[in-house]
Design a protein around this motif. Structure first.
Motif, PDB file in Angstrom:
ATOM      1  N   ARG A   4       5.136  -1.762   8.334  1.00 15.59           N
ATOM      2  CA  ARG A   4       4.944  -0.345   7.974  1.00 15.59           C
ATOM      3  C   ARG A   4       6.133   0.485   8.450  1.00 15.59           C
ATOM      4  O   ARG A   4       6.742   0.196   9.481  1.00 15.59           O
ATOM      5  CB  ARG A   4       3.671   0.201   8.621  1.00 15.59           C
ATOM      6  CG  ARG A   4       2.519  -0.776   8.567  1.00 15.59           C
ATOM      7  CD  ARG A   4       1.248  -0.204   9.119  1.00 15.59           C
ATOM      8  NE  ARG A   4       0.491   0.455   8.073  1.00 15.59           N
ATOM      9  CZ  ARG A   4      -0.736   0.917   8.227  1.00 15.59           C
ATOM     10  NH1 ARG A   4      -1.310   0.860   9.418  1.00 15.59           N
ATOM     11  NH2 ARG A   4      -1.355   1.493   7.251  1.00 15.59           N
ATOM     12  N   MET A  27      -2.972 -11.691   8.487  1.00 14.97           N
ATOM     13  CA  MET A  27      -2.160 -10.905   7.560  1.00 14.97           C
ATOM     14  C   MET A  27      -1.182 -10.025   8.359  1.00 14.97           C
ATOM     15  O   MET A  27      -1.593  -9.382   9.333  1.00 14.97           O
ATOM     16  CB  MET A  27      -3.059 -10.040   6.680  1.00 14.97           C
ATOM     17  CG  MET A  27      -2.337  -9.374   5.540  1.00 14.97           C
ATOM     18  SD  MET A  27      -3.470  -8.481   4.467  1.00 14.97           S
ATOM     19  CE  MET A  27      -4.020  -9.778   3.385  1.00 14.97           C
ATOM     20  N   GLU A  83       2.013  -5.003  12.354  1.00 16.47           N
ATOM     21  CA  GLU A  83       0.608  -5.138  12.797  1.00 16.47           C
ATOM     22  C   GLU A  83       0.077  -6.427  12.216  1.00 16.47           C
ATOM     23  O   GLU A  83       0.581  -6.902  11.198  1.00 16.47           O
ATOM     24  CB  GLU A  83      -0.248  -3.967  12.286  1.00 16.47           C
ATOM     25  CG  GLU A  83      -0.122  -2.699  13.082  1.00 16.47           C
ATOM     26  CD  GLU A  83      -0.933  -1.564  12.473  1.00 16.47           C
ATOM     27  OE1 GLU A  83      -2.010  -1.851  11.910  1.00 16.47           O
ATOM     28  OE2 GLU A  83      -0.467  -0.422  12.551  1.00 16.47           O
ATOM     29  N   PHE A 132       1.199  -6.817   8.506  1.00 16.56           N
ATOM     30  CA  PHE A 132       1.460  -5.523   7.868  1.00 16.56           C
ATOM     31  C   PHE A 132       2.791  -4.992   8.396  1.00 16.56           C
ATOM     32  O   PHE A 132       2.956  -4.839   9.610  1.00 16.56           O
ATOM     33  CB  PHE A 132       0.358  -4.513   8.204  1.00 16.56           C
ATOM     34  CG  PHE A 132      -1.005  -4.930   7.728  1.00 16.56           C
ATOM     35  CD1 PHE A 132      -1.394  -4.736   6.401  1.00 16.56           C
ATOM     36  CD2 PHE A 132      -1.915  -5.526   8.592  1.00 16.56           C
ATOM     37  CE1 PHE A 132      -2.645  -5.126   5.956  1.00 16.56           C
ATOM     38  CE2 PHE A 132      -3.170  -5.916   8.160  1.00 16.56           C
ATOM     39  CZ  PHE A 132      -3.540  -5.715   6.838  1.00 16.56           C
ATOM     40  N   LYS A 154       3.976   5.576   8.142  1.00 15.36           N
ATOM     41  CA  LYS A 154       2.906   4.764   7.539  1.00 15.36           C
ATOM     42  C   LYS A 154       2.658   5.109   6.067  1.00 15.36           C
ATOM     43  O   LYS A 154       1.550   4.928   5.547  1.00 15.36           O
ATOM     44  CB  LYS A 154       1.599   4.923   8.318  1.00 15.36           C
ATOM     45  CG  LYS A 154       1.660   4.336   9.714  1.00 15.36           C
ATOM     46  CD  LYS A 154       0.307   4.384  10.372  1.00 15.36           C
ATOM     47  CE  LYS A 154       0.335   3.728  11.734  1.00 15.36           C
ATOM     48  NZ  LYS A 154      -0.923   3.813  12.443  1.00 15.36           N
ATOM     49  N   PHE A 213       0.870  -1.180   0.000  1.00 16.31           N
ATOM     50  CA  PHE A 213       0.000   0.000   0.000  1.00 16.31           C
ATOM     51  C   PHE A 213       0.900   1.222   0.000  1.00 16.31           C
ATOM     52  O   PHE A 213       1.788   1.358   0.860  1.00 16.31           O
ATOM     53  CB  PHE A 213      -0.863   0.045   1.266  1.00 16.31           C
ATOM     54  CG  PHE A 213      -1.993  -0.939   1.267  1.00 16.31           C
ATOM     55  CD1 PHE A 213      -3.092  -0.746   0.438  1.00 16.31           C
ATOM     56  CD2 PHE A 213      -1.971  -2.047   2.093  1.00 16.31           C
ATOM     57  CE1 PHE A 213      -4.139  -1.650   0.440  1.00 16.31           C
ATOM     58  CE2 PHE A 213      -3.013  -2.950   2.101  1.00 16.31           C
ATOM     59  CZ  PHE A 213      -4.102  -2.757   1.277  1.00 16.31           C
TER      60      PHE A 213
END
Lengths: 410, 218
Positions: free
Chosen positions: A68, A64, A56, A66, A72, A16
């Motif tokens: 980061r 899942m 996270e 994450f 972020k 992302f």
């Protein structure tokens, strides 16, 4: 070229980042000694150093991971089950504490979720069970607040639609004797002004039953086997007690579906009436609960006592019959379980009553009533014999006629 | 293949122009019209068992239709509900769609059924969700308008408004406020989604329409 990747496996995941078209892209993730690298399908590469990576765990599956950066702006994500362990190994333990924290949080959340689920499920089940029995018990209680005319309607409709196939005894003396027994007990019934309707059916069954509203049926078998009117009075008092204690209606509510239960609570008795009539038609096959039988025994004994009739008169009938035929129980007893226990309870109850002189049904000549029933049978048998003989005679005459006609024709 | 969503947003439909050799897969009964030289073949929606599962739990039909052409042609694909349609393209990633949202996809897209969990069920979003993965375009529809949102932190969506979401989105069921306001505000239970990821929502809910209609029937 030196491959810095420390883990053999590549991981499929994504990135992302606002700089990407649509803000995200699928990516191939590799782990080296210092950082997590994600190469998107569009060829962009994103790198997060272990030292500046926050972890996270979440997503739809809850598994899942994450990864980061501090502000972020870049998130590399992967759902592969092996990814957390590979990340721990590749970072030489640098991310171990972070991984343990997110996995611990995830487990805690999962436990909380399951806890909430089981609490919710238990509450739902308890509410369902509570609601079901609440409505059933509520309907049972509401039955006693219904007017007695409901019982009368059920009794009347049941009796009129019953197809028992027995002939009703029309000997006025026999019917009058049973009516006299009822009339003597009537003033002491718990519900005043019950209009008892008595009928005697011709059947060797040693039984009697009552439908709601006061519809009492006595079979000739009971009269034939009894020694005195008082013994039959004991059985009839028991049946009258079923009527006044409204056991028939209680039994109907026991069979109620939840919808009819709610209807009764709301004051709509149409469903109750329909079910009551249906059950009433099978009154002879249905038995009351043990509690109801005991209640009817004691209430019947009370009525007998108040009417100055020996409350243990019915017990002598039972005992006489049991002595004669210890295994073959009469129908009235076989539909009324735990006989010995009930006899004992009746005797115990009788002991608690103040001693007094009991009357008898002096106005009823019981031997005469019994002989009339036997007489009826003999009469019926005679009638049958006469009709058979007449039929035979008729047939012979017909044959003679045919023979005569044949002779004339020839 | 060219595809364009026309008559947005109320009565959206997909106008597809297939080049020779192209094909498109669509939900059963989604075809409104097509050129006569397009061939339609019907197959189980991902195998017999998974088709049954998708029918029972995913709100999808037992069969899907594949439209192919050797000479080229056009077809119009539509949905039963009055509302918008949208499209996203998969590049190897996965997306989840709520039961009934799927309309059509390119043949390279894989259709599957995913367990959504009890939170989703209690939140009124169903026990299962349609999982689309692989590569290619996926068209989906909604009742009312479709709007999307990239979310990072927690976001609240009312029951029946969720249409599709990334697998990176987690779903939790929750109350819209306190006990009193949750029951008397008309919002009741809501779905709390947490990113990062994208969620697609619809501006109307069928449940809301049904409740509105029922309230005026008696």
């Amino acid at each position: 070229m030196f491959d810095q990747s420390v883990e053999d496996a590549d991981f499929q995941g994504g990135v992302f980042c606002k700089e990407l078209p649509n803000g995200r892209a699928s990516a191939n993730i590799t782990l080296d000694f210092t950082s997590i690298r994600a190469r998107t399908t569009g060829g962009d590469e994103f790198v997060l150093r272990y030292g500046e990576t926050n972890l996270e765990m979440g997503g739809s599956s809850g598994r899942m991971v994450f990864c980061r950066n501090a502000d972020k702006t870049v998130t590399i994500f992967c759902e592969d089950k092996k990814f957390p362990k590979a990340l721990e190994n590749a970072s030489s333990g640098e991310l171990r504490a972070e991984i343990e924290r997110v996995i611990g949080n995830r487990k805690q959340e999962s436990r909380r979720g399951w806890g909430m689920f089981w609490i919710g499920a238990t509450v739902c089940v308890l509410l369902l069970i509570g609601g079901y029995f609440g409505i059933k018990q509520g309907a049972k209680a509401a039955v006693h607040s219904l007017p007695f005319s409901v019982d009368e309607t059920i009794g009347e409709l049941s009796q009129s639609s019953m197809q028992d196939g027995f002939k009703e005894v029309d000997d006025p003396k026999v019917v009058a004797a049973i009516e006299a027994i009822v009339e003597r007990l009537e003033p002491y019934s718990a519900i005043p002004d019950v209009k008892y309707q008595v009928r005697v059916l011709d059947s060797p069954i040693m039984n009697a039953y009552a439908l709601p509203g006061g519809y009492i049926t006595v079979f000739t078998g009971l009269i034939a086997e009894s020694e005195s009117a008082e013994e039959v009075a004991g059985v009839i008092a028991h049946e009258m007690a079923h009527v006044t204690k409204r056991h028939g209606l209680e039994r109907v509510t026991g069979q109620l579906g939840i919808v009819v239960g709610i209807q009764v609570l709301l004051g709509d008795v149409s469903g109750l009436l329909a079910l009551g009539v249906e059950l009433g038609q099978y009154a002879t096959q249905n038995s009351y609960s043990r509690l109801q039988e005991t209640e009817a025994d004691l209430e019947g004994a009370r009525m007998l006592y108040e009417a100055n009739i020996d409350p243990l008169s019915v017990v002598t009938l039972f005992e006489d019959l049991k002595a004669e035929d210890p295994l073959g129980l009469p129908a009235w007893l076989s539909t009324h379980p735990d006989t010995q226990g009930r006899i004992d309870r009746l005797k115990d109850y009788a002991k608690t009553l103040p001693v007094k002189e009991y009357d008898t049904y002096d106005d009823i000549d019981w031997a005469d009533i019994k002989s009339r029933l036997e007489g009826d049978k003999d009469e019926d048998a005679d009638k049958n014999e006469v009709s058979k003989q007449e039929d035979k005679k008729g047939e012979e005459e017909d044959l003679d006629e045919v023979a005569k006609e044949d002779a004339e024709d020839s | 293949m060219e595809a364009e969503i026309a008559d947005k947003p109320s009565f959206a439909h997909i106008r597809v122009k297939l080049d020779p050799g192209d094909s498109i897969v669509a939900e059963a009964d989604a075809m409104a019209s097509m050129s006569s030289d397009i061939e339609m073949s019907t197959r189980w929606n991902g195998g017999f068992c998974s088709a049954i599962l998708r029918r029972v739990f995913g709100g999808e039909s037992l069969f899907v239709n594949e439209f192919t052409t050797r000479t080229g042609g056009s077809l119009v694909i539509t949905q039963a509900l009055p509302g918008d349609m949208d499209c996203f393209e998969l590049d190897g990633n996965t997306m989840f769609l709520q039961p009934g949202a799927y309309i059509a996809c390119e043949p390279t897209v894989k259709l599957g059924l995913g367990w959504a969990g009890f939170a989703s069920l209690i939140g009124g979003e169903g026990l299962f969700r349609l999982k689309v993965s692989g590569t290619g375009k996926v068209w989906f529809g909604a009742y009312g308008g479709i709007f999307s949102r990239d979310i990072d932190e927690e976001y609240v969506i009312d029951t029946g408004h969720l249409v599709g979401y990334d697998p990176s989105i987690s779903l939790k069921v929750g109350m819209s406020g306190g006990i009193f306001s949750s029951f008397f505000s008309g919002e009741g239970l809501v779905t709390r989604v947490k990113g990062p990821g994208k969620v697609y929502m619809q501006s109307r809910s069928i449940g809301g329409l049904a409740a509105w209609t029922n309230a005026r029937m008696y």
